[in-house]
Motif scaffolding. Structure first.
Motif, short mmCIF file in Angstrom:
data_model
loop_
_atom_site.label_atom_id
_atom_site.label_comp_id
_atom_site.label_asym_id
_atom_site.label_seq_id
_atom_site.Cartn_x
_atom_site.Cartn_y
_atom_site.Cartn_z
N GLU A 168 50.14 49.11 49.91
CA GLU A 168 49.28 48.08 50.55
C GLU A 168 47.90 48.69 51.02
N ILE A 169 48.41 49.89 51.96
CA ILE A 169 47.53 50.72 52.80
C ILE A 169 46.31 50.22 51.27
N ALA A 170 46.56 51.72 50.27
CA ALA A 170 45.26 51.89 49.59
C ALA A 170 44.55 50.12 48.62
N ARG A 171 46.00 49.39 48.59
CA ARG A 171 44.77 48.49 47.79
C ARG A 171 44.45 47.11 48.56
N ARG A 172 44.36 47.60 50.21
CA ARG A 172 44.74 45.90 50.89
C ARG A 172 42.89 45.79 51.29
N SER A 173 42.72 47.50 51.55
CA SER A 173 40.59 47.51 52.34
C SER A 173 40.22 48.68 51.35
N LYS A 174 38.84 48.83 51.44
CA LYS A 174 38.46 49.61 51.03
C LYS A 174 38.29 51.02 51.44
N ILE A 175 38.80 51.40 52.52
CA ILE A 175 38.82 52.90 53.57
C ILE A 175 40.17 53.02 53.28
N GLY A 176 41.06 52.65 52.89
CA GLY A 176 42.50 52.82 52.53
C GLY A 176 42.69 53.12 50.74
N GLY A 177 41.47 52.76 50.12
CA GLY A 177 42.13 53.23 48.11
C GLY A 177 40.39 54.67 48.30
N ILE A 178 39.76 54.19 49.70
CA ILE A 178 39.08 55.89 49.08
C ILE A 178 39.35 56.90 49.76
N VAL A 179 40.07 56.60 50.91
CA VAL A 179 40.77 57.72 51.73
C VAL A 179 41.79 58.27 50.64
N PHE A 203 39.35 51.08 38.85
CA PHE A 203 40.44 49.77 39.41
C PHE A 203 39.80 49.95 40.19
N MET A 204 39.07 50.86 41.58
CA MET A 204 38.40 50.01 42.69
C MET A 204 37.06 49.59 41.88
N MET A 205 36.33 49.98 40.90
CA MET A 205 35.31 50.11 41.10
C MET A 205 35.04 48.69 40.48
N LEU A 206 35.75 48.25 39.79
CA LEU A 206 36.18 46.80 39.20
C LEU A 206 36.14 46.16 40.11
N LYS A 207 37.52 46.40 41.36
CA LYS A 207 37.47 45.45 42.07
C LYS A 207 36.83 45.00 42.94
N TYR A 208 35.97 46.00 43.85
CA TYR A 208 35.27 45.95 44.65
C TYR A 208 33.47 46.13 44.37
N GLY A 209 33.40 45.42 42.39
CA GLY A 209 32.12 45.68 41.91
C GLY A 209 30.90 46.76 42.09
N TRP A 210 31.59 48.42 42.50
CA TRP A 210 31.02 48.72 42.03
C TRP A 210 29.62 49.26 41.75
N TRP A 218 40.13 42.28 27.57
CA TRP A 218 38.67 42.25 28.68
C TRP A 218 38.95 40.77 29.79
N GLY A 219 40.84 40.64 29.51
CA GLY A 219 40.52 39.67 30.64
C GLY A 219 40.52 40.32 32.01
N ILE A 220 39.75 40.96 32.39
CA ILE A 220 40.15 41.19 33.86
C ILE A 220 40.26 41.01 34.76
N TYR A 221 40.08 40.83 36.29
CA TYR A 221 39.32 39.32 37.28
C TYR A 221 39.82 40.47 38.82
N THR A 222 39.05 40.05 39.53
CA THR A 222 39.01 40.78 41.06
C THR A 222 39.97 38.87 41.29
N SER A 223 41.09 39.70 42.32
CA SER A 223 41.81 38.59 43.13
C SER A 223 40.78 38.14 44.69
N LYS A 224 40.51 36.81 45.13
CA LYS A 224 39.63 35.91 45.92
C LYS A 224 40.07 36.54 47.88
N LYS A 225 40.79 37.46 47.61
CA LYS A 225 40.48 38.15 48.47
C LYS A 225 40.04 39.56 49.08
N LYS A 226 39.92 40.30 47.46
CA LYS A 226 39.22 40.86 47.10
C LYS A 226 40.07 42.26 46.76
#
Length: 324
Positions: A29-40, A95-102, A174-182
């Motif tokens: 939950e910590i890793a997925r809910r924020s960019k900083i969590g995932g980056i750390v 997965f973070m690259m896809l989720k955040y469109g980096w 190819w059915g990969i999506y980003t959630s509304k809350k990112k």
């Protein structure tokens, strides 16, 4: 029973299991809910640990006692552990690259196939390890570089085949999506059909090849992402799985004593007949999953790898409700 969870340490073994299960859910939950969590979690920590691992092996090569006696060097020196740690971490970053469109890669259509590729690689790493035991000691035992006694036999062959089949149970690449809350990368076509088949296969792998760790990495680690997907993070199973796997590998690599020589240590029964039964269950489950996928693909008249085949099912629609 599958594990030796009885005797004077039974309370600690069950407590350890609960701590790992709850800890992995919270860490995810910590890793997925924020960019900083995932980056750390997936850039910062692996960078620090990589320096630490290199220092251990360089100093061990120089004969320094602290490195030669380091728990990571003594108990976690198998090629498998490092391959799994970095492959899982690579998945988390992708997965973070896809989720955040980096960057242009994270926003490109072709990169949507990355989740399939990295999961297939992770599965193949385990399949190779299963076949390794079969080749090294078919019908007998061998001792790994970490001092663990492993059995080789048909259970490795059957589960290795189950793993190969499991790769073809991944549909809708190819059915990969980003959630509304990112906060999530979603793969809606990865429904319970694949998840159950994967969990049974992967549990069997850990039971075959990691008998001293399977209580944690074969049960707690597999159930944590599955429960999250079932209850509050529908469609995010593969992200949950990668996050928890990478974080667990980091912990286990640095603190092997938790699983290997503490009151929390738990052994499997290490019985070849039990291993064989578990491997047959895993193989049958994956054959059944693939047959069902072929059935749905024919019913819908689509290629299951180019198109989503679980469109209209409850899991798929609940996941799509969360997508942008």
């Amino acid at each position: 029973m599958l594990f030796q969870v009885y005797g004077e340490n039974a309370m600690f073994q069950w407590l350890g299991w609960v701590m790992v299960f709850v800890g992995l859910i919270l860490a995810n939950e910590i890793a997925r809910r924020s960019k900083i969590g995932g980056i750390v979690c997936f850039l910062g920590l692996p960078a620090v640990l990589t320096v630490y691992f290199i220092a251990i092996y360089v100093c061990a090569g120089m004969g320094q006692e602290w490195a030669l006696n380091n728990p990571t060097y003594v108990h976690m020196n198998s090629w498998f552990h490092y391959a799994k740690l970095y492959a899982a971490t690579a998945g988390c970053i992708g997965f973070m690259m896809l989720k955040y469109g980096w960057g242009s890669i994270g926003r490109s259509h072709w990169f949507k196939a990355f989740p399939f590729a990295i999961v297939a690689i992770n599965i193949l790493i385990a399949v190779v390890s299963d076949f390794e035991s079969a080749v090294r000691a078919f019908g007998t035992t061998w001792v790994s570089s970490e001092g663990v006694t492993l059995m080789g036999g048909w259970h490795n062959v059957f589960n290795g085949i189950a793993g190969l089949i499991n790769i073809f149970c991944m549909t809708g690449w190819w059915g990969i999506y980003t959630s509304k809350k990112k906060d999530d990368m979603l793969w809606p076509d990865m429904t319970w059909v694949f998840i159950v088949a994967y969990d049974l296969w992967n549990f069997c792998y850990t039971y075959n090849c990691l008998p001293t760790h399977a209580w944690y990495c074969g049960l707690a680690l597999l159930l944590a992402p599955t429960v999250a997907n079932a209850l509050w993070n529908k469609g995010g199973w593969i992200q949950n799985r990668a996050n928890t796997l990478a974080l667990w590998c980091m912990f286990a690599q640095v603190f092997p004593m938790f699983q290997d020589y503490s009151v929390f240590s738990t052994q499997s029964v290490n019985n070849p007949q039990v291993n064989l039964v578990v491997s047959i269950i895993a193989l049958v489950a994956n054959i059944a999953a693939l047959c069902y996928i072929v059935y749905r693909a024919k019913k819908l008249g689509v290629n299951p790898y180019k198109h989503e085949v679980f469109h209209g099912t409850r899991d798929y629609e609940l996941a799509m409700d969360r997508a942008e």
